[in-house]
Design a protein around this motif. Sequence first.
Motif, PDB file in Angstrom:
ATOM      1  N   GLN A 101       6.633  15.022 -15.911  1.00 18.25           N
ATOM      2  CA  GLN A 101       5.193  14.799 -16.077  1.00 18.25           C
ATOM      3  C   GLN A 101       4.603  14.135 -14.841  1.00 18.25           C
ATOM      4  O   GLN A 101       5.217  13.290 -14.208  1.00 18.25           O
ATOM      5  CB  GLN A 101       4.938  13.926 -17.311  1.00 18.25           C
ATOM      6  CG  GLN A 101       3.465  13.738 -17.631  1.00 18.25           C
ATOM      7  CD  GLN A 101       3.253  13.030 -18.955  1.00 18.25           C
ATOM      8  OE1 GLN A 101       4.008  13.224 -19.891  1.00 18.25           O
ATOM      9  NE2 GLN A 101       2.230  12.200 -19.026  1.00 18.25           N
ATOM     10  N   TYR A 102       3.382  14.528 -14.531  1.00 18.10           N
ATOM     11  CA  TYR A 102       2.683  14.010 -13.346  1.00 18.10           C
ATOM     12  C   TYR A 102       2.389  12.522 -13.509  1.00 18.10           C
ATOM     13  O   TYR A 102       1.981  12.061 -14.568  1.00 18.10           O
ATOM     14  CB  TYR A 102       1.382  14.789 -13.162  1.00 18.10           C
ATOM     15  CG  TYR A 102       0.733  14.614 -11.815  1.00 18.10           C
ATOM     16  CD1 TYR A 102       1.123  15.401 -10.735  1.00 18.10           C
ATOM     17  CD2 TYR A 102      -0.270  13.656 -11.617  1.00 18.10           C
ATOM     18  CE1 TYR A 102       0.521  15.242  -9.490  1.00 18.10           C
ATOM     19  CE2 TYR A 102      -0.872  13.496 -10.387  1.00 18.10           C
ATOM     20  CZ  TYR A 102      -0.471  14.291  -9.328  1.00 18.10           C
ATOM     21  OH  TYR A 102      -1.059  14.121  -8.101  1.00 18.10           O
ATOM     22  N   PHE A 103       2.583  11.762 -12.420  1.00 19.09           N
ATOM     23  CA  PHE A 103       2.292  10.331 -12.426  1.00 19.09           C
ATOM     24  C   PHE A 103       0.827  10.116 -12.075  1.00 19.09           C
ATOM     25  O   PHE A 103       0.329  10.621 -11.079  1.00 19.09           O
ATOM     26  CB  PHE A 103       3.187   9.617 -11.397  1.00 19.09           C
ATOM     27  CG  PHE A 103       2.892   8.156 -11.239  1.00 19.09           C
ATOM     28  CD1 PHE A 103       3.046   7.280 -12.308  1.00 19.09           C
ATOM     29  CD2 PHE A 103       2.472   7.640 -10.017  1.00 19.09           C
ATOM     30  CE1 PHE A 103       2.776   5.916 -12.162  1.00 19.09           C
ATOM     31  CE2 PHE A 103       2.202   6.289  -9.855  1.00 19.09           C
ATOM     32  CZ  PHE A 103       2.358   5.437 -10.933  1.00 19.09           C
ATOM     33  N   THR A 104       0.117   9.341 -12.907  1.00 25.24           N
ATOM     34  CA  THR A 104      -1.317   9.121 -12.692  1.00 25.24           C
ATOM     35  C   THR A 104      -1.628   7.688 -12.271  1.00 25.24           C
ATOM     36  O   THR A 104      -2.779   7.352 -12.024  1.00 25.24           O
ATOM     37  CB  THR A 104      -2.113   9.418 -13.978  1.00 25.24           C
ATOM     38  OG1 THR A 104      -1.711   8.501 -15.007  1.00 25.24           O
ATOM     39  CG2 THR A 104      -1.863  10.850 -14.452  1.00 25.24           C
ATOM     40  N   GLY A 105      -0.580   6.847 -12.192  1.00 24.74           N
ATOM     41  CA  GLY A 105      -0.814   5.457 -11.851  1.00 24.74           C
ATOM     42  C   GLY A 105      -0.859   4.569 -13.079  1.00 24.74           C
ATOM     43  O   GLY A 105      -0.881   3.346 -12.977  1.00 24.74           O
ATOM     44  N   ASN A 106      -0.879   5.185 -14.269  1.00 22.42           N
ATOM     45  CA  ASN A 106      -0.891   4.450 -15.520  1.00 22.42           C
ATOM     46  C   ASN A 106       0.549   4.089 -15.879  1.00 22.42           C
ATOM     47  O   ASN A 106       1.416   4.961 -15.942  1.00 22.42           O
ATOM     48  CB  ASN A 106      -1.496   5.324 -16.633  1.00 22.42           C
ATOM     49  CG  ASN A 106      -1.706   4.555 -17.934  1.00 22.42           C
ATOM     50  OD1 ASN A 106      -0.957   3.632 -18.241  1.00 22.42           O
ATOM     51  ND2 ASN A 106      -2.715   4.962 -18.680  1.00 22.42           N
ATOM     52  N   SER A 107       0.829   2.820 -16.131  1.00 29.08           N
ATOM     53  CA  SER A 107       2.186   2.371 -16.426  1.00 29.08           C
ATOM     54  C   SER A 107       2.745   2.973 -17.707  1.00 29.08           C
ATOM     55  O   SER A 107       3.938   2.910 -17.954  1.00 29.08           O
ATOM     56  CB  SER A 107       2.245   0.841 -16.525  1.00 29.08           C
ATOM     57  OG  SER A 107       1.423   0.382 -17.585  1.00 29.08           O
ATOM     58  N   GLU A 108       1.868   3.568 -18.523  1.00 27.75           N
ATOM     59  CA  GLU A 108       2.332   4.165 -19.770  1.00 27.75           C
ATOM     60  C   GLU A 108       2.736   5.624 -19.591  1.00 27.75           C
ATOM     61  O   GLU A 108       3.230   6.260 -20.504  1.00 27.75           O
ATOM     62  CB  GLU A 108       1.243   4.076 -20.845  1.00 27.75           C
ATOM     63  CG  GLU A 108       0.913   2.635 -21.242  1.00 27.75           C
ATOM     64  CD  GLU A 108      -0.152   2.560 -22.300  1.00 27.75           C
ATOM     65  OE1 GLU A 108      -0.695   3.632 -22.670  1.00 27.75           O
ATOM     66  OE2 GLU A 108      -0.437   1.457 -22.778  1.00 27.75           O
TER      67      GLU A 108
END
Length: 211
Positions: free
Chosen positions: A202-209
Amino acid sequence: MKNSKGGIYKRFIKRLMDFILSFVAIIVLSPVLLLVAILVRVKLGSPVLFKQKRPGLNEKIFMMYKFRTMTDQRNENGDLLPDSVRLTKFGRFLRSTSLDELPELFNILKGDMSIVGPRPLLVQYLPLYNEHQKRRHEVRPGLSGLAQVSGRNAICWEDKFNLDVNYVDNVSFMNDWKIIFSTIKKVFVREGINQEEQATVQYFTGNSEDI
């Protein structure tokens, strides 16, 4: 606080070990490299290699090499179809066995990568990292790493980054060989390749969740 016990190993011995191991591996695995290249050409077409820019040591950008695992199938508008459609059974096999990663041995030989280190992620993630996450670039990215033997792509991004930084703080000859042997075991078991029900990570969006 950074661990300085592995300072000499980290600065001098590790790179020499990487060069020797990657050189020997390329020679020993050359029949496998050739066979996989032929199969990729026949089953997936050209180009055989997937090339993509990735950030390395100190965020320096380099070109990473992998065997191609997806087709170029497009819709009527010329847009690429979803990864789940383009990732064939053969492509899944290459990923589950990590055979698609073998061309990275040449990245290691060149000095772009290491046998062990945080996996090189996408360039577009760079602006999204916090100061803690950026520390993963204090060492060369690896063919395998602590995060990979601790769950690979099946663990959440936050845990993955924490493991990466933990590795950076504890680089040592013994830790690297533990990870190498664990990696060999993981490859044979073929676990943690991707998140459940996903073709790719899954793409990382900067959200720690994010996972």
